[in-house]
Design a protein around this motif. Structure first.
Motif, PDB file in Angstrom:
ATOM      1  N   ARG A  93       0.797  -1.217   0.000  1.00  0.00           N
ATOM      2  CA  ARG A  93       0.000   0.000   0.000  1.00  0.00           C
ATOM      3  C   ARG A  93       0.836   1.276   0.000  1.00  0.00           C
ATOM      4  NH1 ARG A  93      -4.670   1.859   4.415  1.00  0.00           N
ATOM      5  NH2 ARG A  93      -5.543   3.503   3.105  1.00  0.00           N
ATOM      6  N   HIS A  94       2.106   1.180   0.363  1.00  0.00           N
ATOM      7  CA  HIS A  94       2.921   2.379   0.520  1.00  0.00           C
ATOM      8  C   HIS A  94       4.243   2.287  -0.241  1.00  0.00           C
ATOM      9  CE1 HIS A  94       0.566   1.828   4.269  1.00  0.00           C
ATOM     10  NE2 HIS A  94       0.341   3.123   4.162  1.00  0.00           N
ATOM     11  N   ILE A 121       5.936   9.772   1.688  1.00  0.00           N
ATOM     12  CA  ILE A 121       5.176   8.521   1.706  1.00  0.00           C
ATOM     13  C   ILE A 121       4.028   8.606   0.712  1.00  0.00           C
ATOM     14  CG2 ILE A 121       3.911   6.865   3.134  1.00  0.00           C
ATOM     15  CD1 ILE A 121       5.259   8.158   5.594  1.00  0.00           C
ATOM     16  N   GLU A 122       4.010   7.678  -0.244  1.00  0.00           N
ATOM     17  CA  GLU A 122       2.882   7.532  -1.160  1.00  0.00           C
ATOM     18  C   GLU A 122       1.960   6.452  -0.606  1.00  0.00           C
ATOM     19  OE1 GLU A 122       3.888   7.154  -5.351  1.00  0.00           O
ATOM     20  OE2 GLU A 122       5.945   7.763  -4.866  1.00  0.00           O
ATOM     21  N   THR A 123       0.679   6.776  -0.477  1.00  0.00           N
ATOM     22  CA  THR A 123      -0.286   5.832   0.082  1.00  0.00           C
ATOM     23  C   THR A 123      -1.426   5.598  -0.898  1.00  0.00           C
ATOM     24  OG1 THR A 123       0.193   6.645   2.325  1.00  0.00           O
ATOM     25  CG2 THR A 123      -1.822   5.343   2.029  1.00  0.00           C
TER      26      THR A 123
END
Length: 210
Positions: free
Chosen positions: A130-131, A206-208
């Motif tokens: 997810r990240h 952080i890419e979520t």
């Protein structure tokens, strides 16, 4: 002549599915399993190039021609030992899988390793299903637009000076971001790509997937 491997992939003991590992490991990668990361690799049918750790939490009997056994009592984590081993083998680019989702203190320690690596001039990314965790130090990063993805930016290790975010729903311009300030959380790329830069300091990005 053998394949020249340009990236070091570290598999840690955090959460990661077999499918995720298979989708993120390429044929030209050097795979280092840190301790119980070996169990995840074995389940996914991935043969590691190197095993390293104290093997106190491995469920399977570690089998590898290049196995490095560390003492249980030591001053570094198994993930950091794997990173240092990758440096010895002259890798400049690192991807850590299975570095999150388990004990939070291990996740935080891995983020610290990433920040240290980037400050020393290495490329280092942590990813889970997810990240994507990235870090920049006195530099910039472009992130392409992707629907249903939010970007969070945090100062790490001290104040980050001259933080600019372009192409985002909430832009910033030469802002001083304090590590005790969560201002950079949950932003959206609204242009073709979003650009994040910092003049002096370290940022965790952080890419979520939402």
């Amino acid at each position: 002549m053998g394949i020249v491997k340009s990236r070091c992939v570290i598999i840690g003991g955090g959460d990661c599915s077999s499918e995720f590992l298979k989708n993120n490991i390429q044929s030209g990668d050097c795979v280092i399993c840190a301790d119980s990361g070996y169990d995840y690799a074995l389940k996914a049918g991935i043969a590691p190039d190197v095993l390293i750790g104290d093997f106190d939490s491995v469920k399977s009997v570690p089998v590898c021609s290049d196995k490095i056994t560390l003492p249980v009592e030591k001053d570094i984590t198994d993930s950091e030992a794997a990173f240092l081993e990758g440096i010895k083998r002259e890798f400049k680019s690192f991807l850590l899988l299975g570095g999150t989702g388990g004990r939070f203190e291990h996740t935080f320690a891995n983020i610290s390793i990433m920040a240290k690596a980037v400050k020393c001039g290495f490329d280092f990314i942590i990813a889970d299903e997810r990240h994507i965790f990235r870090c920049i130090h006195n530099s910039s990063l472009k992130i392409p637009y992707s629907p249903n993805v939010q970007i969070s930016v945090f100062a790490f290790g001290g104040k980050a000076l001259g933080v600019t975010e372009k192409g985002f729903h909430y832009p910033l311009s030469e802002y001083t971001l304090d590590p005790f300030e969560p201002l950079g959380i949950s932003n959206d790329v609204t242009a073709e790509y979003g650009e994040i830069s910092v003049e002096d300091g370290t940022l965790i990005i952080i890419e979520t997937k939402m």
